[in-house]
Enzyme design. Structure first.
Site, mmCIF file in Angstrom:
data_model
loop_
_atom_site.group_PDB
_atom_site.id
_atom_site.type_symbol
_atom_site.label_atom_id
_atom_site.label_comp_id
_atom_site.label_asym_id
_atom_site.label_seq_id
_atom_site.Cartn_x
_atom_site.Cartn_y
_atom_site.Cartn_z
ATOM 1 N N THR A 175 3.407 10.481 -5.122
ATOM 2 C CA THR A 175 4.311 10.688 -6.197
ATOM 3 C C THR A 175 3.675 11.627 -6.922
ATOM 4 N N ALA A 184 0.986 -1.259 -0.029
ATOM 5 C CA ALA A 184 0.042 -0.017 -0.026
ATOM 6 C C ALA A 184 0.917 1.257 -0.072
ATOM 7 N N GLU A 214 2.185 16.835 5.002
ATOM 8 C CA GLU A 214 3.345 16.200 4.703
ATOM 9 C C GLU A 214 3.533 16.704 3.349
ATOM 10 N N LEU A 217 28.876 22.451 -12.763
ATOM 11 C CA LEU A 217 30.101 22.152 -12.228
ATOM 12 C C LEU A 217 30.868 21.045 -12.853
ATOM 13 N N GLY A 218 30.259 20.437 -13.972
ATOM 14 C CA GLY A 218 31.297 19.620 -14.742
ATOM 15 C C GLY A 218 31.762 18.376 -13.812
ATOM 16 N N GLY A 219 32.776 17.837 -13.958
ATOM 17 C CA GLY A 219 33.421 16.617 -13.049
ATOM 18 C C GLY A 219 33.238 16.916 -11.753
ATOM 19 N N GLU A 234 2.655 11.606 -9.854
ATOM 20 C CA GLU A 234 1.397 11.050 -10.463
ATOM 21 C C GLU A 234 0.080 11.141 -9.694
HETATM 22 C C1 LIG Z 1 13.292 7.594 1.688
HETATM 23 C C2 LIG Z 1 11.897 7.400 2.000
HETATM 24 C C3 LIG Z 1 11.114 8.011 3.062
HETATM 25 C C4 LIG Z 1 9.856 7.673 3.180
HETATM 26 N N1 LIG Z 1 9.364 8.017 4.689
HETATM 27 C C5 LIG Z 1 8.046 7.373 4.830
HETATM 28 C C6 LIG Z 1 7.494 7.655 6.114
HETATM 29 O O1 LIG Z 1 8.001 7.992 6.902
HETATM 30 N N2 LIG Z 1 6.252 7.205 6.172
HETATM 31 C C7 LIG Z 1 5.439 6.604 5.396
HETATM 32 O O2 LIG Z 1 4.340 6.302 5.576
HETATM 33 N N3 LIG Z 1 5.918 6.588 4.152
HETATM 34 C C8 LIG Z 1 7.280 6.978 3.601
HETATM 35 N N4 LIG Z 1 7.912 6.654 2.197
HETATM 36 C C9 LIG Z 1 6.821 5.947 1.304
HETATM 37 C C10 LIG Z 1 6.413 6.853 0.318
HETATM 38 O O3 LIG Z 1 5.326 7.817 0.891
HETATM 39 C C11 LIG Z 1 6.040 5.958 -0.553
HETATM 40 O O4 LIG Z 1 7.246 5.504 -1.346
HETATM 41 C C12 LIG Z 1 5.229 6.715 -1.720
HETATM 42 O O5 LIG Z 1 4.049 7.105 -1.313
HETATM 43 C C13 LIG Z 1 5.068 5.781 -3.077
HETATM 44 O O6 LIG Z 1 4.550 4.682 -2.834
HETATM 45 P P1 LIG Z 1 5.351 3.288 -3.395
HETATM 46 O O7 LIG Z 1 6.734 3.321 -3.268
HETATM 47 O O8 LIG Z 1 4.617 2.093 -2.935
HETATM 48 O O9 LIG Z 1 4.970 3.227 -5.092
HETATM 49 P P2 LIG Z 1 4.067 2.755 -5.881
HETATM 50 O O10 LIG Z 1 2.638 3.198 -5.077
HETATM 51 O O11 LIG Z 1 4.014 1.151 -5.713
HETATM 52 O O12 LIG Z 1 4.052 3.508 -7.127
HETATM 53 C C14 LIG Z 1 4.855 3.267 -8.036
HETATM 54 C C15 LIG Z 1 4.711 4.092 -9.446
HETATM 55 O O13 LIG Z 1 3.481 4.083 -9.835
HETATM 56 C C16 LIG Z 1 2.841 4.969 -9.912
HETATM 57 N N5 LIG Z 1 1.369 4.946 -9.671
HETATM 58 C C17 LIG Z 1 0.640 4.189 -8.672
HETATM 59 N N6 LIG Z 1 -0.556 4.237 -8.945
HETATM 60 C C18 LIG Z 1 -0.909 5.117 -10.219
HETATM 61 C C19 LIG Z 1 -1.928 5.489 -10.848
HETATM 62 N N7 LIG Z 1 -3.115 5.138 -10.393
HETATM 63 N N8 LIG Z 1 -1.843 6.007 -12.007
HETATM 64 C C20 LIG Z 1 -0.695 6.232 -12.407
HETATM 65 N N9 LIG Z 1 0.564 6.093 -11.772
HETATM 66 C C21 LIG Z 1 0.568 5.293 -10.605
HETATM 67 C C22 LIG Z 1 3.356 5.978 -8.772
HETATM 68 O O14 LIG Z 1 3.125 7.314 -9.103
HETATM 69 C C23 LIG Z 1 5.090 5.492 -8.971
HETATM 70 O O15 LIG Z 1 5.503 6.163 -10.158
HETATM 71 C C24 LIG Z 1 9.108 7.118 2.191
HETATM 72 C C25 LIG Z 1 9.765 6.631 1.082
HETATM 73 C C26 LIG Z 1 10.997 6.966 0.896
HETATM 74 C C27 LIG Z 1 11.513 6.319 -0.313
HETATM 75 C C1 LIG Z 2 33.643 9.988 -12.275
HETATM 76 C C2 LIG Z 2 34.710 10.667 -13.560
HETATM 77 C C3 LIG Z 2 35.553 9.875 -13.926
HETATM 78 C C4 LIG Z 2 36.573 10.599 -15.121
HETATM 79 N N1 LIG Z 2 37.408 9.949 -15.764
HETATM 80 C C5 LIG Z 2 38.364 10.350 -16.618
HETATM 81 C C6 LIG Z 2 39.303 9.773 -16.942
HETATM 82 O O1 LIG Z 2 39.794 8.339 -16.913
HETATM 83 N N2 LIG Z 2 40.364 10.428 -17.820
HETATM 84 C C7 LIG Z 2 40.208 11.804 -18.052
HETATM 85 O O2 LIG Z 2 41.101 12.307 -18.738
HETATM 86 N N3 LIG Z 2 39.141 12.445 -17.751
HETATM 87 C C8 LIG Z 2 38.337 11.991 -16.608
HETATM 88 N N4 LIG Z 2 37.265 12.443 -16.113
HETATM 89 C C9 LIG Z 2 36.944 13.997 -16.647
HETATM 90 C C10 LIG Z 2 35.754 14.552 -17.525
HETATM 91 O O3 LIG Z 2 36.182 14.046 -18.783
HETATM 92 C C11 LIG Z 2 35.790 16.007 -17.351
HETATM 93 O O4 LIG Z 2 35.078 16.018 -15.729
HETATM 94 C C12 LIG Z 2 34.957 16.438 -18.266
HETATM 95 O O5 LIG Z 2 35.439 16.625 -19.561
HETATM 96 C C13 LIG Z 2 34.252 17.899 -17.890
HETATM 97 O O6 LIG Z 2 35.475 18.755 -17.703
HETATM 98 P P1 LIG Z 2 35.372 19.700 -16.288
HETATM 99 O O7 LIG Z 2 34.902 18.813 -15.184
HETATM 100 O O8 LIG Z 2 36.769 20.236 -15.963
HETATM 101 O O9 LIG Z 2 34.298 20.898 -16.359
HETATM 102 P P2 LIG Z 2 34.223 22.059 -17.179
HETATM 103 O O10 LIG Z 2 35.107 21.859 -18.680
HETATM 104 O O11 LIG Z 2 35.093 22.973 -16.422
HETATM 105 O O12 LIG Z 2 32.988 22.356 -17.573
HETATM 106 C C14 LIG Z 2 32.092 22.922 -16.727
HETATM 107 C C15 LIG Z 2 30.694 23.289 -17.199
HETATM 108 O O13 LIG Z 2 30.723 24.289 -18.311
HETATM 109 C C16 LIG Z 2 30.601 23.974 -19.403
HETATM 110 N N5 LIG Z 2 31.547 24.744 -20.505
HETATM 111 C C17 LIG Z 2 32.619 24.609 -20.708
HETATM 112 N N6 LIG Z 2 33.014 25.266 -21.540
HETATM 113 C C18 LIG Z 2 31.913 25.879 -22.130
HETATM 114 C C19 LIG Z 2 31.789 26.642 -23.454
HETATM 115 N N7 LIG Z 2 32.767 26.993 -24.167
HETATM 116 N N8 LIG Z 2 30.381 27.061 -23.658
HETATM 117 C C20 LIG Z 2 29.351 26.535 -22.927
HETATM 118 N N9 LIG Z 2 29.513 25.809 -21.863
HETATM 119 C C21 LIG Z 2 30.846 25.394 -21.429
HETATM 120 C C22 LIG Z 2 30.403 22.165 -19.480
HETATM 121 O O14 LIG Z 2 29.801 21.859 -20.530
HETATM 122 C C23 LIG Z 2 30.145 21.912 -18.110
HETATM 123 O O15 LIG Z 2 28.604 22.262 -18.362
HETATM 124 C C24 LIG Z 2 36.372 11.880 -15.252
HETATM 125 C C25 LIG Z 2 35.315 12.683 -14.635
HETATM 126 C C26 LIG Z 2 34.512 12.114 -13.788
HETATM 127 C C27 LIG Z 2 33.348 12.802 -12.809
#
Ligand SMILES: Cc1cc2nc3c(=O)[nH]c(=O)nc-3n(C[C@H](O)[C@H](O)[C@H](O)COP(=O)(O)OP(=O)(O)OC[C@H]3O[C@@H](n4cnc5c(N)ncnc54)[C@H](O)[C@@H]3O)c2cc1C
Ligand SMILES: Cc1cc2nc3c(=O)[nH]c(=O)nc-3n(C[C@H](O)[C@H](O)[C@H](O)COP(=O)(O)OP(=O)(O)OC[C@H]3O[C@@H](n4cnc5c(N)ncnc54)[C@H](O)[C@@H]3O)c2cc1C
Lengths: 404, 264
Positions: free
Chosen positions: A386, A148, A263, A359-361, A388
C-alpha cells in the site's frame, strides 16, 4: 536520460494497434466473464511473436549474464535492453485498454514465471518457467494471507514441513490474482525443518497436487478482467524438487524480497498506460463537447484540470523511463522503487477520476472507458504494498542510508 | 519468385485534415503517417506468395525521409529488403511522375510479379499502377480480391470486383501488376522478432542521380497535372424545421424550395 528510440516506438505502435483492434472490442465480455481472459492473451503472445521469443530463451544461463556495472548505454545498438523495453511497452499498451488484463498477464509471466526464471534450477525453469512465459500454463503468485497483508513476511502463517523427500504445506493465501484459473502456484511459506529457525522460501505447487484448492472468484470494485481468489493448502504434499532454487536456495529473507521489488516496478508502467488513455480521451472529449455554446476546452476550469493532468502524465512517463533505464543498466535503489510505486499509483487514480469529471455523466458510463480505467487504477494504490508501506520504507531509507 | 510491392506512406485515416491558409496543400504538422491501408493487403499477399513458393519480397516506395518508417513496418511484417526513392526532386509528384520514378527504380530489378494497393488513401487517384504497368510494358489487373499464382510462376488468376457485387476472373501472364483491394486477405501484425530483424534489413536509397532520370521528368516538374487549389466541402448547415398546419406548411415549403433552395 533514457528515451524510446525509433525501434521501441515501432514496437509500441504495433502493440497499440493490436490492443485497440483485438482486445478493446472484447474487453466488456472479458470483464463480464463471457470470454476467459487467457484465451485472447494466448492469441496475443502468439501473433506478436512473444511465444517464439520465449522459445528462444536460453535457460541454462542466468537471465542477465552481465553485471549491471558492465552494462553501459550503447547509442549504436537500438536493440540494447529490448527485452526490458518490449516487456514494459506490452504492459503499458495493455493497460491503456485493460489494467486488469495487464495485471493477470504480469502476475503470470513477471511474478510467477519471473520468480522461477530468476531463482529456479534449470529443470524448474524448463518445466514451469518457460510454460508460464509462453502462457501455455497460467501462473499465480501467492504471498498475501488473510492475516498477513502489509506485514506479509512477518505475519506469515503458511508452513512447509520437511517430511522425507517431500514438503507438506499448510495454510491459506488470499487475494491471489489468477487463483481460480492458475495451473502453477508460486507459494511463499515458512520452511520448517524441525529445527528452531523457519526461513521463508518459495515453492512450486501445481493445480493437480492433492491438498491444494482455490476459492470462488471474489467480486471486486475493479480489475474485473482479472480473477482473484483464496488459495488453500491442506496437508498439500509436494516433492522436494519443487523448492525454488533447490536445496541450495539462498536462505535469507532478502532473497524472497526481490520479488516484491519486481512487483512494485511494474506499477509506473501500468499507471502510465491508464493515464495516457484517460488524458487522450479527456482532451478529445473536451474539444468535441459543446456546453454554453462553446467546446469545454475553452473553459478555464477545464484547462486547469487538463494542464495538471498533463504534468502528472509527463512525471509518470519520466519515472517509467527511469525505471526501465535502471532495469537495463542497474542502479535502482529502494527509494526509487517506492517513489515510483507511490507517486504513479496515486496519479493514475487521480487522473482517471479527473477524466471522469471532464466527461461529466458520460464519464460515469461504461461505454466511455474512463470509468473502467478509474476502477482499475485504485488497485495500484493497494496491491504490491500500500501507499503507506512505500512511505514507511522511504522514511526508513531517508532516516538511515540517504545522503545529500 | 521475385516479388515487388509498391507501397506509399500516407496520413493515418483518422487524421483530421486541415487545409493550409494558401490553399496549396494540407497542414502536415502533427500528422501521424502510416502504411497506405490498401498496400497492407499487397504486402500480406506478397508474403503469402513467398511462403508458398519461396523467393524474396522487396518493398519499393517513393517518399520523404519519414517514409522509411513505413518501409521498416513492411520489413517487420516479413519483407526482405526496401528500395526508397528519396530526393527533394521527387516531391509534388502526380500519378504520372510517380509512376515514372517507380519505373526507373524497378527496371534494374528482377521481378516476377508486382503488387500494390488499388489506390493510396491520400489523393485517392488510383492511377499510379496503370501508368507504371504501361511504363514497364506489363499487364495490370485492378481491384483484385483473390489471387492465385500458377505453380510455375508464369501466370496468375485474379478475381476482381465489378459493378453490382459481381466478380470478374482474369488470367494474366506474369510479370504483371496486381492492384489489391480489401477482402484479398487479412494483413498480419508485425511481430516483435520481426521488428528486431527489420532493423538489420537493407534499404537501398535512390536519389535523383541514382534513378537516372532528370529533374524535369519527376516530382512537380514532371507532373502532367497541376493542383490549383485545395478546399474542404462547406460545413453543412443545420436543417430547418417548419411548424404549422399542413396547408401553411405546404405554402412555406414551396416558397422555400423556390426562393432559397432554388429547386423549383
Ligand atoms: C485485486 C487484488 C489482487 C491481488 N493480487 C495479489 C497476488 O496476486 N498475490 C498476493 O500475494 N497478493 C495479492 N494481493 C494482495 C495485496 O498485495 C494486499 O491487499 C496488500 O498488500 C495489502 O494488504 P491487506 O489487504 O491485507 O491490507 P492491510 O495490510 O490490512 O492494510 C490495511 C490498511 O492499513 C494500512 N497499514 C497497515 N500497516 C500499517 C502501518 N504499519 N502503518 C500505517 N498504515 C498501515 C495499509 O496501508 C492499508 O491502508 C492482491 C490484492 C488485490 C486487491
Ligand atoms: C447515474 C446518473 C444519473 C442521472 N440522473 C439524472 C436524472 O434523473 N435526471 C436528469 O435530468 N439528469 C440526470 N443525470 C444527468 C446529470 O445531471 C448530468 O450528467 C450532469 O448535470 C452533467 O451534465 P453532462 O453529463 O451533460 O456534463 P457536461 O455538462 O457536458 O459537463 C462536462 C464537464 O464540463 C464541465 N463544464 C461544463 N460547463 C462548464 C463551464 N462553463 N466551465 C467549466 N466547466 C464546465 C462540467 O463541470 C463537467 O466537468 C444523471 C447522470 C448520471 C451519471
Amino acid at each position: 536520460m533514457f528515451e524510446l528510440n525509433d525501434t521501441h516506438r515501432m514496437v509500441q505502435d504495433m502493440f497499440r494497434q493490436y490492443m485497440m483492434n483485438e482486445i478493446e472490442p472484447i474487453i466488456d465480455d472479458i470483464e463480464d466473464g463471457k470470454i476467459p481472459l487467457f484465451e485472447p492473451l494466448r492469441k496475443m503472445v502468439e501473433t506478436l511473436g512473444i511465444r517464439s521469443q520465449m522459445d528462444a530463451l536460453d535457460l541454462s544461463k542466468p537471465l542477465r549474464g552481465d553485471s549491471p556495472e558492465k552494462r553501459r548505454p550503447d547509442p549504436d545498438d537500438p536493440l540494447q535492453g529490448m527485452e526490458v523495453v518490449a516487456g514494459n511497452l506490452l504492459i503499458k499498451e495493455m493497460s491503456r485498454v485493460s489494467p486488469g488484463a495487464a495485471m493477470s498477464f504480469g502476475v503470470c509471466t513477471g511474478l510467477a514465471g519471473g520468480t522461477i526464471l530468476a531463482k529456479g534450477t534449470v529443470e524448474q525453469k524448463e518445466a514451469f518457467g518457460r510454460p508460464l512465459m509462453k502462457l501455455d500454463k497460467i501462473g499465480a503468485w501467492c504471498l498475501t494471507e488473510p492475516g498477513a497483508g502489509s506485514d506479509a513476511l512477518g505475519s506469515m502463517r503458511t508452513t512447509a514441513l520437511e517430511d522425507g523427500d517431500h514438503y507438506v504445506l499448510n495454510g491459506s493465501k488470499t487475494f491471489i490474482t489468477n487463483g481460480p484459473v492458475a495451473d502453477i502456484f508460486v507459494v511463499y511459506a515458512k520452511l520448517d525443518r524441525g529445527g528452531a529457525g523457519k526461513e521463508i522460501q518459495n515453492f512450486i505447487v501445481l493445480r493437480e497436487d492433492a491438498g491444494l484448492s482455490t476459492g470462488t472468484p471474489f467480486q471486486k470494485m475493479g480489475m474485473k478482467a482479472s480473477q482473484t481468489s483464496e488459495v488453500f493448502f491442506d496437508d498439500c504434499r509436494i516433492p522436494k524438487d519443487r523448492l525454488i532454487g533447490g536445496e541450495t536456495a539462498a536462505k535469507s529473507r532478502d532473497h524472497v524480497k526481490e520479488g516484491l521489488s519486481n512487483e512494485r516496478s511494474a506499477i509506473p508502467t501500468i499507471a502510465l498506460g491508464i493515464i495516457e488513455r484517460c488524458f487522450e480521451i479527456a482532451v478529445g472529449y473536451a474539444k468535441e463537447r459543446v456546453q454554453f455554446g462553446r467546446p469545454l476546452i475553452e473553459f478555464q476550469l477545464i484547462r486547469n484540470r487538463l494542464a495538471r493532468m498533463y504534468v502528472a502524465m509527463e512525471n509518470v512517463r519520466n519515472l517509467f523511463l527511469r525505471t526501465m533505464q535502471q532495469a537495463i543498466f542497474g542502479g535502482q535503489t529502494k527509494l526509487d522503487v517506492c517513489m515510483g510505486k507511490l507517486y504513479c499509483a496515486e496519479m493514475a487514480t487521480w487522473v482517471a477520476n479527473e477524466a471522469i469529471a471532464i466527461l461529466g455523466g458520460y464519464g460515469y458510463m461504461r461505454e466511455y472507458v474512463v470509468e473502467r480505467l478509474a476502477r482499475d487504477a485504485k488497485l495500484l494504490e493497494i496491491g504490491a504494498g500500500t501507499a503507506e508501506m512505500q512511505i514507511i520504507t522511504m522514511g526508513e531509507e531517508l532516516a538511515t542510508t540517504w545522503k545529500p | 519468385m521475385d516479388i515487388l510491392v509498391c507501397m506509399k506512406q500516407v496520413p493515418d485515416t483518422e487524421t483530421k485534415i486541415v487545409i493550409n491558409p494558401e490553399g496549396t496543400g494540407i497542414v502536415t504538422d502533427g500528422i501521424k503517417y502510416v502504411m497506405n491501408p490498401y498496400d497492407e493487403f499487397a504486402v500480406e499477399e506478397a508474403l503469402k506468395i513467398k511462403e508458398k513458393m519461396g523467393g524474396t519480397v522487396t518493398i519499393v516506395s517513393m517518399g520523404p525521409q519519414r517514409a522509411t518508417e513505413a518501409i521498416r513496418t513492411a520489413l517487420a511484417m516479413g519483407a526482405d529488403k526496401g528500395v526508397h526513392l528519396c530526393d527533394d526532386a521527387f516531391e509534388g509528384a502526380d500519378s504520372y511522375s510517380t509512376a515514372k520514378a517507380l519505373a526507373a527504380a524497378i527496371k534494374p530489378l528482377s521481378y516476377d510479379i508486382i503488387l500494390g494497393g488499388k489506390q493510396a488513401v491520400d489523393h485517392d487517384n488510383a492511377q499510379v499502377y496503370a501508368a507504371l504497368a504501361e511504363l514497364l510494358d506489363i499487364s495490370h489487373v485492378s481491384i483484385v480480391t483473390q489471387l492465385d499464382v500458377a505453380e510455375d510462376g508464369k501466370s496468375a488468376v485474379a478475381q476482381r470486383e465489378v459493378e453490382g457485387g459481381a466478380r470478374e476472373v482474369i488470367e494474366v501472364s506474369l510479370p504483371a501488376f496486381i492492384a489489391c483491394q480489401k477482402g484479398l486477405n487479412e494483413p498480419r501484425y508485425a511481430s516483435l522478432p520481426g521488428i528486431m530483424k527489420a532493423k538489420k534489413k537493407p534499404i537501398d536509397v535512390i536519389d535523383l542521380a541514382k534513378s537516372g532520370l532528370s529533374a524535369d521528368e519527376v516530382g512537380e516538374k514532371g507532373a502532367k497535372l497541376k493542383i490549383r487549389k485545395f478546399f474542404l466541402p462547406p460545413e453543412r448547415e443545420a436543417g430547418k424545421i417548419l411548424e404549422g398546419e399542413p396547408e401553411e406548411l405546404a405554402t412555406q415549403l414551396v416558397k422555400l424550395l423556390r426562393e432559397e433552395a432554388k429547386a423549383i
